[in-house]
Design a protein around this motif. Structure first.
Motif, PDB file in Angstrom:
ATOM      1  N   THR A 174       0.857  -1.192   0.000  1.00  0.00           N
ATOM      2  CA  THR A 174       0.000   0.000   0.000  1.00  0.00           C
ATOM      3  C   THR A 174       0.888   1.235   0.000  1.00  0.00           C
ATOM      4  O   THR A 174       1.779   1.358   0.851  1.00  0.00           O
ATOM      5  N   VAL A 175       0.650   2.140  -0.949  1.00  0.00           N
ATOM      6  CA  VAL A 175       1.476   3.354  -1.016  1.00  0.00           C
ATOM      7  C   VAL A 175       0.976   4.354   0.020  1.00  0.00           C
ATOM      8  O   VAL A 175      -0.225   4.524   0.217  1.00  0.00           O
ATOM      9  N   ARG A 176       1.935   4.993   0.673  1.00  0.00           N
ATOM     10  CA  ARG A 176       1.592   6.096   1.572  1.00  0.00           C
ATOM     11  C   ARG A 176       2.434   7.309   1.192  1.00  0.00           C
ATOM     12  O   ARG A 176       3.654   7.221   1.026  1.00  0.00           O
ATOM     13  N   ALA A 177       1.740   8.440   1.036  1.00  0.00           N
ATOM     14  CA  ALA A 177       2.455   9.659   0.656  1.00  0.00           C
ATOM     15  C   ALA A 177       2.387  10.629   1.833  1.00  0.00           C
ATOM     16  O   ALA A 177       3.008  10.397   2.866  1.00  0.00           O
ATOM     17  N   GLY A 178       1.562  11.681   1.736  1.00  0.00           N
ATOM     18  CA  GLY A 178       1.447  12.611   2.857  1.00  0.00           C
ATOM     19  C   GLY A 178       0.609  12.058   4.007  1.00  0.00           C
ATOM     20  O   GLY A 178       0.644  12.579   5.130  1.00  0.00           O
ATOM     21  N   GLY A 179      -0.199  11.031   3.727  1.00  0.00           N
ATOM     22  CA  GLY A 179      -1.053  10.442   4.767  1.00  0.00           C
ATOM     23  C   GLY A 179      -2.199  11.356   5.190  1.00  0.00           C
ATOM     24  O   GLY A 179      -2.707  11.258   6.305  1.00  0.00           O
ATOM     25  N   THR A 180      -2.650  12.237   4.280  1.00  0.00           N
ATOM     26  CA  THR A 180      -3.750  13.151   4.630  1.00  0.00           C
ATOM     27  C   THR A 180      -5.094  12.687   4.064  1.00  0.00           C
ATOM     28  O   THR A 180      -6.079  13.421   4.147  1.00  0.00           O
ATOM     29  N   GLY A 181      -5.134  11.488   3.490  1.00  0.00           N
ATOM     30  CA  GLY A 181      -6.399  10.990   2.940  1.00  0.00           C
ATOM     31  C   GLY A 181      -7.457  10.879   4.039  1.00  0.00           C
ATOM     32  O   GLY A 181      -7.141  10.841   5.226  1.00  0.00           O
ATOM     33  N   ASN A 182      -8.700  10.824   3.608  1.00  0.00           N
ATOM     34  CA  ASN A 182      -9.788  10.891   4.584  1.00  0.00           C
ATOM     35  C   ASN A 182     -10.512   9.592   4.892  1.00  0.00           C
ATOM     36  O   ASN A 182     -11.224   9.518   5.874  1.00  0.00           O
ATOM     37  N   SER A 212      -7.004  21.477   0.108  1.00  0.00           N
ATOM     38  CA  SER A 212      -6.658  22.423   1.176  1.00  0.00           C
ATOM     39  C   SER A 212      -5.467  21.917   1.992  1.00  0.00           C
ATOM     40  O   SER A 212      -4.901  22.656   2.783  1.00  0.00           O
ATOM     41  N   THR A 213      -5.063  20.662   1.760  1.00  0.00           N
ATOM     42  CA  THR A 213      -3.873  20.093   2.420  1.00  0.00           C
ATOM     43  C   THR A 213      -2.602  20.333   1.597  1.00  0.00           C
ATOM     44  O   THR A 213      -1.604  19.637   1.793  1.00  0.00           O
ATOM     45  N   LYS A 214      -2.622  21.317   0.720  1.00  0.00           N
ATOM     46  CA  LYS A 214      -1.491  21.560  -0.187  1.00  0.00           C
ATOM     47  C   LYS A 214      -0.144  21.583   0.530  1.00  0.00           C
ATOM     48  O   LYS A 214       0.865  21.157  -0.024  1.00  0.00           O
ATOM     49  N   ALA A 219       0.376  17.596   1.524  1.00  0.00           N
ATOM     50  CA  ALA A 219       0.040  16.482   0.621  1.00  0.00           C
ATOM     51  C   ALA A 219       0.947  16.489  -0.610  1.00  0.00           C
ATOM     52  O   ALA A 219       1.480  17.522  -1.010  1.00  0.00           O
ATOM     53  N   THR A 220       1.062  15.304  -1.220  1.00  0.00           N
ATOM     54  CA  THR A 220       1.894  15.154  -2.416  1.00  0.00           C
ATOM     55  C   THR A 220       1.026  15.190  -3.673  1.00  0.00           C
ATOM     56  O   THR A 220      -0.188  14.940  -3.616  1.00  0.00           O
ATOM     57  N   ILE A 221       1.677  15.419  -4.798  1.00  0.00           N
ATOM     58  CA  ILE A 221       0.929  15.441  -6.061  1.00  0.00           C
ATOM     59  C   ILE A 221       0.417  14.027  -6.394  1.00  0.00           C
ATOM     60  O   ILE A 221      -0.710  13.865  -6.867  1.00  0.00           O
ATOM     61  N   GLY A 254      -7.371  12.158  -4.228  1.00  0.00           N
ATOM     62  CA  GLY A 254      -8.181  13.369  -4.108  1.00  0.00           C
ATOM     63  C   GLY A 254      -9.125  13.556  -5.274  1.00  0.00           C
ATOM     64  O   GLY A 254      -9.241  12.708  -6.158  1.00  0.00           O
ATOM     65  N   SER A 255      -9.822  14.687  -5.276  1.00  0.00           N
ATOM     66  CA  SER A 255     -10.790  14.931  -6.345  1.00  0.00           C
ATOM     67  C   SER A 255     -10.643  16.331  -6.934  1.00  0.00           C
ATOM     68  O   SER A 255     -10.784  16.519  -8.138  1.00  0.00           O
ATOM     69  N   GLY A 256     -10.360  17.300  -6.115  1.00  0.00           N
ATOM     70  CA  GLY A 256     -10.272  18.678  -6.599  1.00  0.00           C
ATOM     71  C   GLY A 256     -10.080  19.579  -5.401  1.00  0.00           C
ATOM     72  O   GLY A 256      -9.755  19.108  -4.316  1.00  0.00           O
ATOM     73  N   GLY A 257     -10.279  20.858  -5.571  1.00  0.00           N
ATOM     74  CA  GLY A 257     -10.101  21.746  -4.429  1.00  0.00           C
ATOM     75  C   GLY A 257      -9.998  23.188  -4.877  1.00  0.00           C
ATOM     76  O   GLY A 257     -10.757  23.646  -5.745  1.00  0.00           O
TER      77      GLY A 257
END
Ligand SMILES: Cc1cc2nc3c(=O)[nH]c(=O)nc-3n(C[C@H](O)[C@H](O)[C@H](O)COP(=O)(O)OP(=O)(O)OC[C@H]3O[C@@H](n4cnc5c(N)ncnc54)[C@H](O)[C@@H]3O)c2cc1C
Length: 460
Positions: free
Chosen positions: A87-95, A151-153, A156-158, A165-168
């Protein structure tokens, strides 16, 4: 990253051949301390009281931090050969527990893959672990920035944004990531004994968009850029929430006004922003906005005397400043949760042909139980709004009833209280292209297993 071969959890050591993995990827940084691995196996699923119960105990067995794409290939090969989930983990800010490994195995920390390969006017090619804040900081001097960011710019990673993500902020002009042209290309590594590195261009790149890393490990992305305007952050207060909605809608429809954010929120949501107290008025609803400086005069003439501007400051998201966008999108929910853990939220998409009527209808149905916080966006070329309303949580049954009533009234819900792609999607199924593609790139079903629940591995 310290390489540590500390105590490996006995159950998982028996379940997966972690020693075999360590031997196969010798030299790649790893962490095996169970407490450290468990801490990194979490994201913001705790926003949901339901997911909080389901996911709190989940953990990977080992964290592996590739230094480059060659390391990713080695880890993917070893996982495929030893049948270890990855499982990939990047910034870990997913919901929604997107990066939580349901079946244990490897947590692939992608953050070291953060090199910008190149950028030119309007386009950037960057490794997936690059932080969006760093990307903007790099391209801004050349007059460009990412078209949109969550909003987690700042954390969070690209790659995490594209995969989860979806948008923002920016979606009011450019729509979400799903709109054609908002992801130009992606490079992925497959989960096979001999991993392939595949370039997905144009429409094909949608195969990895919001697939939670189930359809390939993204190592690089080519993203379109937008002109970097001097943005002005604004707070406007209104006596009435629906006046705030109408004003937001008027600005969203005004194609000549350059904007990045239009966020109406009903009172008492702004009462949860103590740091902005000087700019909030008791009992008043608000619109938070980011407007390009040259459009400010038109913006103000559209406002007229409908509301009062209480904050007007040049946008600044340097490290020691909290930018206004960190009160919008899913940060709004976070600010309330900091004061009160009894609430939760939903993710709604309102029908574009009757946006304001529809928001009003839902508000009237659940007054004081579902508090509107909307975000104007473009969706399929139409102006509409999505919403992350605050929900005063009672129990799962009532939450499901609220979701069903929204759907019966034409409001689409992407349920943030489930962790599978199918149940969380607005269409209640896995995207057909993504499901088909998974069979090609993840034959053993090792990539973030359990998230695309309808997938049946094509090889065992
Ligand atoms: C306060 C708050 C506000 C938020 N606001 C927004 C918002 O405005 N808009 C929005 O869309 N989302 C929002 N989110 C959700 C989340 O922050 C974003 O989706 C963010 O872009 C995720 O990036 P990340 O680097 O933290 O990814 P992670 O959380 O680490 O990962 C997200 C998902 O992508 C997968 N993944 C990550 N990197 C890769 C890769 N390289 N290859 C394959 N799979 C990968 C992970 O396995 C996981 O399934 C918000 C969340 C919070 C907590």
């Amino acid at each position: 990253m310290v390489s540590s071969r500390g105590a490996i959890n006995r159950t998982s050591a028996a379940r997966y051949d972690i020693d075999g993995l360590l031997a196969a990827i010798d030299g790649v940084p790893t962490v095996t301390d169970p407490v450290a691995v468990r801490r990194r196996s979490r994201d913001f699923f705790w926003y949901s009281p339901i997911l909080n119960q389901q996911l709190a105990a989940k953990s990977a067995d080992i964290l592996v931090a590739p230094r480059d794409e060659a390391d990713v290939v080695r880890v993917a090969a070893a996982c495929a050969r030893l049948r270890i989930p990855l499982t990939v983990r990047a910034g870990g800010t997913g919901n929604y527990g997107q990066a939580v490994p349901l079946e244990g195995g490897v947590l692939l920390d992608i953050n070291s893959l953060n090199v910008v390969e190149w950028h030119k006017p309007g386009v950037i090619r960057v490794q997936a672990g690059a932080k969006m804040h760093d990307i903007d900081a790099l391209t801004r001097p050349a007059g460009f920035e990412l078209r949109m960011h969550p909003s987690t710019k700042r954390s969070a990673t690209i790659g995490g944004f594209v995969a989860g993500g979806s948008g923002g902020i920016g979606s009011v002009t450019y729509g979400g990531l799903r709109e054609p042209g908002n992801i130009l290309a992606a490079r992925i590594v497959t989960a096979e004994e001999e991993p392939r590195v595949i370039e997905l261009r144009g429409d094909a790149a949608q195969k990895i968009n919001r697939a939670y890393g189930t359809t390939g490990i993204i190592t690089a992305l080519e993203m379109p850029l937008a002109p970097a305007w001097p943005w002005i952050d604004l707070i406007i207060t209104f006596d009435d929430f629906f006046e705030a909605m109408r004003f937001g809608y008027d600005v969203a429809l005004a194609d000549g006004v350059i904007k990045k954010l239009l966020t109406p929120m009903i009172w008492p949501i702004p009462a949860n922003f103590p740091a902005l107290k000087a700019h909030i008025r008791d009992g008043k609803s608000v619109v938070f906005a980011m407007i390009a400086q040259p459009s400010l005069e038109t913006f103000k003439s559209i406002l007229g005397d409908r509301g009062t501007i209480t904050y007007e400051v040049a946008h600044d998201d340097s490290p020691n400043v909290v930018p206004l966008y960190e009160y919008t999108w899913n940060h709004t929910t976070l600010h309330w949760l900091k004061q009160d853990r009894t609430i939760t939220y939903l993710q709604c998409l309102f029908p574009h042909e009757r946006v304001i009527e529809s928001v009003r209808e839902m508000w009237a149905m659940f007054p004081d139980e579902v508090l509107p916080h909307t975000e104007f966006i473009r969706f399929g070329g139409r102006v509409t709004c999505s919403a992350l309303p605050i929900v005063r949580y009672r129990n799962p049954e009532r939450l499901n009833e609220i979701i069903a009533l929204h759907e019966q009234h034409g409001v689409m819900i992407a349920n943030p209280h489930v962790f599978t792609l199918e149940d969380g999607s607005r269409h209640k199924r896995a995207d057909a292209d993504q499901a088909g593609y998974k069979a090609e790139v993840d034959p053993y079903g090792l990539l973030n297993p359990g998230k695309m629940r309808s997938y049946v591995p094509v090889r065992t």
